[in-house]
Motif scaffolding. Structure first.
Motif, PDB file in Angstrom:
ATOM      1  N   ALA A   9      -4.551 -88.791  11.464  1.00 16.19           N
ATOM      2  CA  ALA A   9      -5.123 -89.161  12.756  1.00 16.19           C
ATOM      3  C   ALA A   9      -6.642 -89.105  12.718  1.00 16.19           C
ATOM      4  N   THR A  10      -7.188 -88.120  12.016  1.00 18.57           N
ATOM      5  CA  THR A  10      -8.641 -87.998  11.900  1.00 18.57           C
ATOM      6  C   THR A  10      -9.240 -89.185  11.165  1.00 18.57           C
ATOM      7  N   VAL A  11      -8.610 -89.586  10.062  1.00 19.63           N
ATOM      8  CA  VAL A  11      -9.088 -90.737   9.300  1.00 19.63           C
ATOM      9  C   VAL A  11      -8.996 -92.000  10.137  1.00 19.63           C
ATOM     10  N   SER A  12      -7.868 -92.191  10.805  1.00 20.66           N
ATOM     11  CA  SER A  12      -7.677 -93.389  11.624  1.00 20.66           C
ATOM     12  C   SER A  12      -8.713 -93.451  12.743  1.00 20.66           C
ATOM     13  N   ALA A  13      -8.965 -92.316  13.401  1.00 21.02           N
ATOM     14  CA  ALA A  13      -9.930 -92.289  14.494  1.00 21.02           C
ATOM     15  C   ALA A  13     -11.340 -92.599  13.986  1.00 21.02           C
ATOM     16  N   ALA A  14     -11.671 -92.076  12.813  1.00 14.73           N
ATOM     17  CA  ALA A  14     -13.009 -92.322  12.259  1.00 14.73           C
ATOM     18  C   ALA A  14     -13.214 -93.800  11.958  1.00 14.73           C
ATOM     19  N   TYR A  15     -12.205 -94.451  11.384  1.00 14.74           N
ATOM     20  CA  TYR A  15     -12.339 -95.876  11.066  1.00 14.74           C
ATOM     21  C   TYR A  15     -12.273 -96.743  12.328  1.00 14.74           C
ATOM     22  N   THR A  16     -11.544 -96.289  13.332  1.00 16.42           N
ATOM     23  CA  THR A  16     -11.546 -97.024  14.602  1.00 16.42           C
ATOM     24  C   THR A  16     -12.934 -97.027  15.220  1.00 16.42           C
TER      25      THR A  16
END
Length: 221
Positions: free
Chosen positions: A8-15
């Motif tokens: 979730a952290t990786v996804s949020a950062a790329y979003t």
């Protein structure tokens, strides 16, 4: 950090940086002759043999590049926003949201897997899980191409955390990643390390491998 919270952290950062990331790759990708050459070799090896999965496809630029080289390619990415951007930019190609740790693909269903800088945010202990998934979905003799940031020779054998511009990542020594591929059932065919360009901070590593058939007579399981 749990696996789910890490994803979730990786996804949020790329979003958060998705639009800027698209601008960045559109500017940088066409000016990488070695990388384009390696992708061209990969395309020559897999063209006409079956579909290719671009795992961690981001906004779809490499998926589209392989498609332009005549390779039947589809993309999978953890970040829904990246999939939205990929679908908008390349409506004729297939893009789906998914995790490389649990690919929703049948066994032996693809002829090639591309992991183009998509393993770098996984904690090192999770990378063998992803590599096992890559091996599972590849046909025997299928091809895998990995790209990742690496370190020079003689600087250690363990993955090293680094301050990636989007979200923390891991530098993998070339031989350490190569060993992980062999343990996952691959045979290495090509190893490339490139020194940083003037506008880069890290060495770049590339591994091309072939999926061995673990069910063949006499093959260790």
């Amino acid at each position: 950090m749990t696996e789910d919270s890490g994803a979730a952290t990786v996804s949020a950062a790329y979003t958060e940086i998705s639009d800027r990331y698209v601008e960045f790759v559109r500017e940088v990708f066409p000016r990488q002759p070695l990388e384009l050459g390696l992708l061209g070799v990969f395309a020559e090896l897999v063209r006409g043999t079956g579909p290719v999965a671009d795992i961690g496809c981001g906004p779809g630029h490499v998926t589209a590049h392989l498609d332009g080289l005549g390779v039947e390619t589809f993309g999978i990415d953890l970040t829904p926003r990246m999939i939205e951007l990929a679908r908008a930019a390349y409506p004729g190609l297939r893009f789906t949201t998914g995790s490389m740790l649990d690919l929703r693909l049948p066994d032996r269903s693809v002829a090639g897997v591309l992991g183009w800088y998509s393993l770098i945010h996984l904690p090192p202990e999770r990378v063998p899980v992803a590599l096992a998934e890559f091996h599972r979905v590849l046909v025997p003799g299928g091809r895998l191409l990995l790209g990742f940031q690496t370190i020079p020779d003689g600087t250690g054998g363990e993955p090293v955390p680094f301050d990636h511009k989007v979200t923390p990542g891991w530098l993998w020594p070339l031989e350490t990643m190569a060993d992980a591929l062999v343990r996952a059932g691959f045979t290495l065919s090509t190893r490339v390390r490139r020194a940083p360009e003037p506008d880069e901070r890290r060495h770049q590593g590339y591994l091309l491998a072939v999926s061995a058939d673990r069910t063949a007579p006499g093959t260790p399981r």
